[in-house]
Each structure stands twice: as structure tokens, then as C-alpha cells.
Design a protein around this motif. Structure first.
Motif, mmCIF file in Angstrom:
data_model
loop_
_atom_site.group_PDB
_atom_site.id
_atom_site.type_symbol
_atom_site.label_atom_id
_atom_site.label_comp_id
_atom_site.label_asym_id
_atom_site.label_seq_id
_atom_site.Cartn_x
_atom_site.Cartn_y
_atom_site.Cartn_z
ATOM 1 N N HIS A 181 -2.326 -1.367 -95.019
ATOM 2 C CA HIS A 181 -2.750 -2.145 -94.441
ATOM 3 C C HIS A 181 -1.669 -2.969 -95.224
ATOM 4 N N LYS A 182 -0.908 -3.543 -93.913
ATOM 5 C CA LYS A 182 0.325 -4.192 -94.311
ATOM 6 C C LYS A 182 -0.185 -5.433 -94.457
ATOM 7 N N VAL A 183 -0.316 -6.918 -94.491
ATOM 8 C CA VAL A 183 -0.579 -8.014 -94.151
ATOM 9 C C VAL A 183 0.794 -9.057 -94.671
ATOM 10 N N LYS B 30 -5.100 -4.803 -107.497
ATOM 11 C CA LYS B 30 -5.103 -3.689 -108.595
ATOM 12 C C LYS B 30 -5.816 -3.450 -108.848
ATOM 13 N N ALA B 31 -6.851 -3.855 -109.204
ATOM 14 C CA ALA B 31 -8.161 -3.824 -110.067
ATOM 15 C C ALA B 31 -8.959 -2.748 -109.455
ATOM 16 N N SER B 32 -8.504 -2.995 -108.118
ATOM 17 C CA SER B 32 -10.355 -1.662 -107.534
ATOM 18 C C SER B 32 -9.056 -0.901 -106.958
ATOM 19 N N ASN B 33 -7.668 -0.652 -106.671
ATOM 20 C CA ASN B 33 -6.532 0.172 -106.062
ATOM 21 C C ASN B 33 -7.189 0.479 -104.828
ATOM 22 N N PHE B 34 -6.911 -1.102 -104.208
ATOM 23 C CA PHE B 34 -6.975 -1.137 -102.782
ATOM 24 C C PHE B 34 -5.406 -0.607 -102.375
ATOM 25 N N ASP B 35 -5.799 -0.148 -101.428
ATOM 26 C CA ASP B 35 -4.021 0.434 -100.468
ATOM 27 C C ASP B 35 -3.938 -0.507 -99.666
ATOM 28 N N VAL B 36 -3.769 -1.833 -99.824
ATOM 29 C CA VAL B 36 -3.061 -3.038 -99.675
ATOM 30 C C VAL B 36 -2.026 -3.948 -99.808
ATOM 31 N N ALA B 37 -0.555 -4.159 -99.117
ATOM 32 C CA ALA B 37 0.797 -4.114 -99.429
ATOM 33 C C ALA B 37 0.726 -5.718 -98.871
ATOM 34 N N ASP C 173 12.883 -12.600 -95.227
ATOM 35 C CA ASP C 173 13.299 -12.411 -93.778
ATOM 36 C C ASP C 173 11.797 -12.478 -93.277
ATOM 37 N N PHE C 174 12.059 -13.163 -91.798
ATOM 38 C CA PHE C 174 10.426 -12.950 -91.224
ATOM 39 C C PHE C 174 10.836 -12.227 -90.498
ATOM 40 N N ILE C 175 10.156 -11.026 -90.335
ATOM 41 C CA ILE C 175 10.052 -9.785 -89.276
ATOM 42 C C ILE C 175 8.479 -9.068 -89.333
ATOM 43 N N PRO C 176 7.674 -9.880 -88.410
ATOM 44 C CA PRO C 176 6.318 -9.974 -88.047
ATOM 45 C C PRO C 176 6.208 -8.465 -87.754
ATOM 46 N N GLU C 177 7.134 -7.432 -87.110
ATOM 47 C CA GLU C 177 6.585 -6.548 -86.258
ATOM 48 C C GLU C 177 6.496 -5.437 -87.051
ATOM 49 N N LYS C 178 6.490 -5.656 -88.523
ATOM 50 C CA LYS C 178 6.700 -4.684 -89.186
ATOM 51 C C LYS C 178 5.362 -4.902 -90.411
ATOM 52 N N TYR C 179 4.261 -5.661 -89.476
ATOM 53 C CA TYR C 179 3.215 -5.992 -90.774
ATOM 54 C C TYR C 179 1.470 -5.295 -89.380
ATOM 55 N N ASP C 180 0.153 -5.102 -89.935
ATOM 56 C CA ASP C 180 -0.370 -5.008 -88.533
ATOM 57 C C ASP C 180 -1.124 -5.978 -88.772
ATOM 58 N N THR C 181 -1.579 -7.163 -90.123
ATOM 59 C CA THR C 181 -2.083 -8.128 -89.218
ATOM 60 C C THR C 181 -0.705 -9.437 -90.113
ATOM 61 N N ILE C 182 -1.061 -10.582 -89.599
ATOM 62 C CA ILE C 182 0.254 -11.828 -90.291
ATOM 63 C C ILE C 182 -1.321 -12.921 -90.254
ATOM 64 N N HIS C 183 -1.189 -13.261 -91.352
ATOM 65 C CA HIS C 183 -2.188 -14.631 -91.923
ATOM 66 C C HIS C 183 -1.181 -16.002 -92.242
ATOM 67 N N PRO C 184 -1.620 -16.675 -91.506
ATOM 68 C CA PRO C 184 -0.632 -18.291 -91.859
ATOM 69 C C PRO C 184 -1.884 -18.921 -92.175
#
Length: 339
Positions: free
Chosen positions: A2-4, A28-35, A68-79
Motif C-alpha cells: 500500500h502506497k501512501v 518496520k517493527a512489525s514488517n508491514f508492507d506499507v510505503a 515532486d507531487f505525483i498523486p497518481e502514484k499512490y493508493d491514498t493521499i493523506h493531507p
């Protein structure tokens, strides 16, 4: 994976950056698959510090700054408290807006949030109830809680030697302003000295503001020789201060009138330091009255501190129970329920 993408106005290495780093440490501690990437609209000196910490803690897999602001690369955007996002993107449906500010004047944008955003994230259940009436009606069912937390790994610094003090430190950590209500903490310390004798040292750490003349206040109370002011402390250095407070049997105090979470109180609890806090921190201590006082009731606060000092073993047992809701697992559970 998941990319945020987080979007925030200023890189200052303040509370928001703390939240992002804490999340990266938990992943990191729980080895989650999140970027997680973060895009800042302006650099106020925080990018360099943030990158340094990311490197020191080997967090590059879980958090990085992008230019660079490239919103298309992400699954969700958190402002995060950044309504400018709505001028930067056309598709609002993958926006999970995060509100972290306890300052009502800084969250007036809530009333104008678009109806078609994915939802709103807040850092505590209490804060959710506090701001509910500020939201458009149709957004009130799309609020999610990502509990703020303190990573236990933050305190893996027990090798640090701390100075032995000849007084018990009563310690305030936070901004020196009206909302944080540091004046009341000074009043509490002053009465504590009068009631229990010259046994205490007031430590205040945090950024000064024009709202409160801290030194004039301390001088007026006649406690200047029992007072230490520390400029803002880098968050990875906070454990050194807390270790000193703990080893000198001190207490952390917060008289705040408003919090979205209450970071300094949570840090103290996780580190095992008794707290005395205004009732708005009740969510952090599971409404345990041992650690709470009613705002403006200086005598109650002093009595609670006296009880804590005389019953430290019981307090430590209670803190151990409270700690579990303030560390990584609580946040990871919230994240997993949403994603």
C-alpha cells in the motif's frame, strides 16, 4: 504494497513529523508492507532533520520525502491539516484527510471539506467527539481514528547517564502558550512548594511564544532559583530528559486546555513516569482519577501530586496497565481495520 502520500504545509520537525516517524517505526517493527512518502509545500528547516532521522533509524523502506507531487502514484493521499490539497488534485475520492490540530482557529477548514473525500482521520476517540459538530453532516459517518502512539523502540536508550538532582523534578514539555496553559502548571508548582516544602524543581521544555511571558511569571512567583528552562528538544533526545525525570522520582505535568492527543503525557506514561494532567487527558489514562485534576483546581492538582509521590509503587503498577493502549499495537490495529 500500500502506497501512501502525506501532504503537509511546512517541514518543521514538529508534531506532524513525529507522527510520521512513529508510524514508520511501527511498520518496520512489525514488517508491514506499507510505503509512506511525504510531500511538503514549504521547507522550514525540517527536511534535513527528518532525513537524518530516517537514515539513523534505517526507515527509508517505510518513509521518505519526495520533491515532486505525483498523486497518481499512490493508493491514498493523506493531507494533514492542509486544505490546499483541494487545489492540487482533481480526484478527491482517495483523499483521507487528517486533522491533528487542537487549535480551533486552525481547523476552520473542516466545515468546508468536500463530501466526496474518502474520509477524515483523527488521532484519538476523544478528539473525534470534540470536533464532530465542526464537520458537515454527511462526513460525520466517515471519521476514522488512527490512535496516536509512542513506539517503545524510542526508549531503547537506557545506557544514557543522567544527572542526579537534589530536587524532585516537576516537568512540563510542550509549547508555552495559552492553550497549553503553562501558567497553571507554574501555579501548581508554586503551591506544591508552599505545601510540601522546598523539595522540588520546575523544568519547562518547549518553544516560547508571545502569548506567555514565562520568565516574568516565574520571577513573580519567586521561584526563579527553582526553575530550569530548556529550549525545544529534538524528539529523539526526549528520552534523555525523561530518563532524568524518572531516575529522580519526578512527575510530568500538563495543564492543557485542549489536545488532539497529548503527546508529552503519553510519552511519560510509556516511559513509566507518573503524570498529573488536566481532565482533558482522561482518554490517555482510561479516566484514572489518580492522574487527573479539574482545570483551575490548583489544590486538587497539588493533592494528586502529593499522593503520587507517597504511593509511587501503586502508580507504577497503574502506568504499566495504561501503557499498552499507547504503543504501536493500538495504531497498527486501527490501520489494519481501515486498510
Amino acid at each position: 504494497m500500500h502506497k501512501v502520500l502525506y501532504v503537509y504545509k511546512w517541514a518543521t520537525m514538529g508534531g506532524v513529523e513525529r507522527v510520521l516517524l512513529n508510524r514508520a517505526l511501527a511498520f518496520k517493527a512489525s514488517n508491514f508492507d506499507v510505503a509512506q512518502d511525504v510531500f511538503f509545500l514549504h521547507d522550514s528547516g525540517g527536511k534535513k532533520l527528518l532525513n537524518r532521522y530516517i537514515e539513523e533509524k534505517s526507515l527509508g523502506r517505510y518513509l521518505k520525502i519526495v520533491e515532486d507531487f505525483i498523486p497518481e502514484k499512490y493508493d491514498t493521499i493523506h493531507p494533514i491539516d492542509t486544505p490546499e490539497i483541494f487545489k492540487m488534485v482533481k480526484n478527491y475520492e482517495k483523499i483521507l484527510f487528517e486533522c491533528h490540530t487542537a487549535y480551533a482557529e486552525n481547523r476552520q477548514y473542516l466545515a468546508e471539506l468536500p463530501m466526496n473525500i474518502k474520509g477524515l482521520i483523527v488521532p484519538s476517540k476523544k478528539f473525534k467527539s470534540d470536533i464532530l459538530q465542526e464537520l458537515p453532516l454527511r462526513l460525520r459517518e466517515k471519521i476514522f481514528v488512527f490512535r496516536n502512539f509512542i513506539p517503545e523502540s524510542m526508549f531503547e536508550v537506557d545506557e544514557i547517564n543522567s544527572e542526579k538532582l537534589n530536587k524532585i523534578p516537576i516537568t512540563y514539555i510542550g509549547r508555552i502558550d495559552k492553550l497549553k496553559n503553562v501558567e497553571e502548571s507554574v501555579e501548581i508548582f508554586n503551591l506544591l512548594q508552599k505545601k510540601l516544602g522546598d523539595k522540588f524543581l520546575l523544568i519547562v521544555a518547549g518553544p516560547l511564544t508571545s502569548e506567555v511571558d514565562l520568565f516574568k511569571l516565574v520571577e513573580k512567583k519567586g521561584i526563579l532559583n527553582r526553575f530550569i528552562y530548556l529550549p525545544p528538544i529534538a524528539f529523539d533526545k526526549i528520552p534523555k530528559l525523561l530518563k532524568q525525570v524518572k531516575e529522580n522520582n519526578g512527575v510530568v505535568i500538563s495543564s492543557s486546555k485542549g489536545e488532539s492527543f497529548g503527546l508529552s503525557v503519553a510519552e511519560a506514561i510509556v516511559y513509566g513516569i507518573p503524570v498529573i494532567a488536566s481532565h482533558i487527558h482522561s482518554h490517555l489514562v482510561n479516566d484514572n482519577r489518580m492522574f487527573l485534576y479539574q482545570l483551575n483546581d490548583i489544590e486538587e492538582a497539588v493533592n494528586k501530586i502529593e499522593y503520587i509521590l507517597n504511593n509511587r509503587y501503586n502508580c507504577m503498577q497503574e502506568l504499566t496497565t495504561l501503557k499498552k493502549d499507547l504503543t504501536d499495537n493500538a495504531f497498527l490495529q486501527d490501520w489494519s481495520e481501515l486498510y
